[in-house]
Design a protein around this motif. Structure first.
Motif, PDB file in Angstrom:
ATOM      1  N   GLY A  35       1.222  -1.681   0.013  1.00 27.65           N
ATOM      2  CA  GLY A  35      -0.242   0.271  -0.190  1.00 27.65           C
ATOM      3  C   GLY A  35       0.481   1.322   0.170  1.00 27.65           C
ATOM      4  O   GLY A  35       0.257   2.221   0.618  1.00 27.65           O
ATOM      5  N   THR A  36       2.216   1.117   0.008  1.00 28.56           N
ATOM      6  CA  THR A  36       2.941   2.343  -0.219  1.00 28.56           C
ATOM      7  C   THR A  36       3.092   2.818  -1.597  1.00 28.56           C
ATOM      8  O   THR A  36       3.145   2.224  -2.772  1.00 28.56           O
ATOM      9  CB  THR A  36       4.934   2.095   0.643  1.00 28.56           C
ATOM     10  OG1 THR A  36       4.871   1.129   0.125  1.00 28.56           O
ATOM     11  CG2 THR A  36       3.707   1.388   1.774  1.00 28.56           C
ATOM     12  N   PHE A  37       3.559   3.855  -1.869  1.00 27.00           N
ATOM     13  CA  PHE A  37       3.962   5.062  -3.121  1.00 27.00           C
ATOM     14  C   PHE A  37       5.322   5.310  -3.437  1.00 27.00           C
ATOM     15  O   PHE A  37       5.749   6.143  -2.189  1.00 27.00           O
ATOM     16  CB  PHE A  37       3.418   6.380  -3.052  1.00 27.00           C
ATOM     17  CG  PHE A  37       3.646   7.319  -4.716  1.00 27.00           C
ATOM     18  CD1 PHE A  37       4.401   6.536  -4.960  1.00 27.00           C
ATOM     19  CD2 PHE A  37       2.996   7.824  -3.942  1.00 27.00           C
ATOM     20  CE1 PHE A  37       4.704   6.815  -6.318  1.00 27.00           C
ATOM     21  CE2 PHE A  37       3.161   8.555  -5.689  1.00 27.00           C
ATOM     22  CZ  PHE A  37       3.952   8.561  -6.601  1.00 27.00           C
ATOM     23  N   LYS A 190      -3.015   4.068  -5.447  1.00 27.37           N
ATOM     24  CA  LYS A 190      -3.066   4.151  -3.941  1.00 27.37           C
ATOM     25  C   LYS A 190      -3.509   4.682  -2.842  1.00 27.37           C
ATOM     26  O   LYS A 190      -4.368   3.350  -1.974  1.00 27.37           O
ATOM     27  CB  LYS A 190      -1.392   4.667  -3.822  1.00 27.37           C
ATOM     28  CG  LYS A 190      -0.598   4.379  -2.474  1.00 27.37           C
ATOM     29  CD  LYS A 190      -0.833   5.373  -1.542  1.00 27.37           C
ATOM     30  CE  LYS A 190       0.227   5.528  -0.068  1.00 27.37           C
ATOM     31  NZ  LYS A 190      -0.537   6.843   0.924  1.00 27.37           N
ATOM     32  N   GLU A 191      -4.060   5.612  -2.964  1.00 24.97           N
ATOM     33  CA  GLU A 191      -4.937   6.074  -1.840  1.00 24.97           C
ATOM     34  C   GLU A 191      -6.085   5.573  -2.163  1.00 24.97           C
ATOM     35  O   GLU A 191      -6.789   5.523  -1.097  1.00 24.97           O
ATOM     36  CB  GLU A 191      -5.244   7.869  -2.497  1.00 24.97           C
ATOM     37  CG  GLU A 191      -4.135   8.214  -2.001  1.00 24.97           C
ATOM     38  CD  GLU A 191      -3.934   9.934  -3.102  1.00 24.97           C
ATOM     39  OE1 GLU A 191      -5.064  10.295  -3.447  1.00 24.97           O
ATOM     40  OE2 GLU A 191      -3.067  10.623  -2.766  1.00 24.97           O
ATOM     41  N   THR A 207       7.326  12.510  -7.917  1.00 23.32           N
ATOM     42  CA  THR A 207       7.942  12.303  -6.577  1.00 23.32           C
ATOM     43  C   THR A 207       7.004  12.957  -5.259  1.00 23.32           C
ATOM     44  O   THR A 207       7.480  12.223  -4.649  1.00 23.32           O
ATOM     45  CB  THR A 207       9.666  11.971  -6.300  1.00 23.32           C
ATOM     46  OG1 THR A 207       9.891  12.992  -6.042  1.00 23.32           O
ATOM     47  CG2 THR A 207      10.211  12.178  -8.168  1.00 23.32           C
ATOM     48  N   VAL A 208       6.583  13.925  -5.569  1.00 21.61           N
ATOM     49  CA  VAL A 208       6.634  14.604  -4.284  1.00 21.61           C
ATOM     50  C   VAL A 208       5.387  14.622  -3.172  1.00 21.61           C
ATOM     51  O   VAL A 208       5.306  14.472  -2.901  1.00 21.61           O
ATOM     52  CB  VAL A 208       6.095  16.554  -4.173  1.00 21.61           C
ATOM     53  CG1 VAL A 208       7.488  16.698  -5.396  1.00 21.61           C
ATOM     54  CG2 VAL A 208       4.765  16.963  -5.168  1.00 21.61           C
ATOM     55  N   HIS A 209       4.414  13.068  -4.376  1.00 19.63           N
ATOM     56  CA  HIS A 209       3.714  13.171  -3.075  1.00 19.63           C
ATOM     57  C   HIS A 209       3.886  11.347  -2.754  1.00 19.63           C
ATOM     58  O   HIS A 209       2.452  10.855  -2.150  1.00 19.63           O
ATOM     59  CB  HIS A 209       2.128  13.360  -4.216  1.00 19.63           C
ATOM     60  CG  HIS A 209       1.550  14.360  -4.486  1.00 19.63           C
ATOM     61  ND1 HIS A 209       1.163  14.669  -3.291  1.00 19.63           N
ATOM     62  CD2 HIS A 209       1.585  15.156  -5.345  1.00 19.63           C
ATOM     63  CE1 HIS A 209       0.675  16.412  -3.430  1.00 19.63           C
ATOM     64  NE2 HIS A 209       1.294  16.341  -5.455  1.00 19.63           N
TER      65      HIS A 209
END
Length: 281
Positions: A35-37, A190-191, A207-209
């Motif tokens: 569940g990670t980005f 992901k969300e 990549t910022v999120h």
């Protein structure tokens, strides 16, 4: 339990004589959690795409191991199970599109996995709706734009119901609008669906999120943390031949002129808020 686990993973491509070149990745230790980005950043030749291809057994290590839910990617008997769990989306969507009708293309992978016909229809419709391409289900893929093709490629992987999707520079061939659409879909996976995402890119803003940002250089992981933790180390990031997001660059330059702005304000909205607070002190 981690989805993907690299342990001391080393891999070298071979030259024309079959001899190993300098390692493309060297003694990588890395775990990808459910569940990670996770975004992986690096200049050309840093090893990030080689890392991506190890995530579901497209490449296998020369030494060390890569396991997916405990299954060793070197075990050929496990490859189908591994690829059911970890899907791949590549740079050029034309390399992943195999049918002449969008919905048939999206159905191709689940059909080959032996999914029941009724469930295939359900999966195809859901995947196309997720990427905003349901209304194009009867269109010919070759008539679509680059961004639309990439969304179809993503839908084809989604229809396999993977636990993780690895995106290997999926926006490299797209215009800014297409890039924005694909990154929005990646975040929503992901969300909203809980799918783990590994994004390989050289675009800082993509990549910022992420929950976690990994920087690679010369086949090694050289930085690992949240985007805020990594990008606030401006000089270190530049030392690896990379830029920082434009927001960070602006705040960094203003701080050199005497401002006291947070370099962790990575998004445009966060940067604007920081500037507003500074101007209204």
């Amino acid at each position: 339990m981690s989805i993907i686990d690299f342990k001391k993973t080393t891999f070298s491509y071979k030259d024309d004589d079959g001899l190993p070149k300098k390692p493309a990745i060297y003694k990588i230790d890395l775990e990808i959690e459910p569940g990670t980005f996770v975004a992986v950043l690096g200049h050309n030749g840093s090893g990030k795409s080689t890392l991506a291809k190890h995530c579901n057994g497209i490449l296998v290590p020369d030494s060390g191991t890569v396991t997916v839910y405990g299954m060793d990617t070197e075990d050929e008997d496990m490859l189908l199970d591994i690829r059911r769990r970890v899907g791949m989306v590549f740079q050029n969507p034309d390399n992943q599109i195999v049918a002449n009708v969008v919905e048939e293309d999206v159905a191709f992978a689940p059909e080959n996995l032996g999914v029941e016909p009724g469930k295939i229809r359900e999966r195809v419709d859901k995947a196309l709706k997720t990427v905003g391409m349901y209304d194009y289900r009867l269109h010919a893929p070759h008539l679509l734009s680059g961004g639309q093709k990439q969304r179809i490629a993503i839908a084809g992987v989604l229809a396999m119901a993977p636990k993780c999707i690895v995106f290997d520079e999926p926006t490299a061939m797209l215009d800014p609008g297409g890039r924005e659409d694909v990154i929005r879909i990646i975040r929503e996976l992901k969300e909203n669906l809980g799918v783990a995402v590994v994004l390989i890119t050289h675009h800082m803003e993509e990549t910022v999120h992420a929950d976690r940002l990994i920087v690679m250089d010369r086949g090694r992981i050289v930085m690992d943390g949240t985007p805020e933790e990594v990008f606030t180390k401006v000089e270190q990031v530049r030392g690896y031949g990379l830029d920082v997001p434009e927001t960070t660059e602006l705040l960094w330059e203003l701080n050199k002129k005497g401002c006291e702005l947070p370099l962790s304000a990575l998004t445009v909205d966060e940067c604007a808020d920081a500037l507003y607070r500074e101007l209204t002190k």
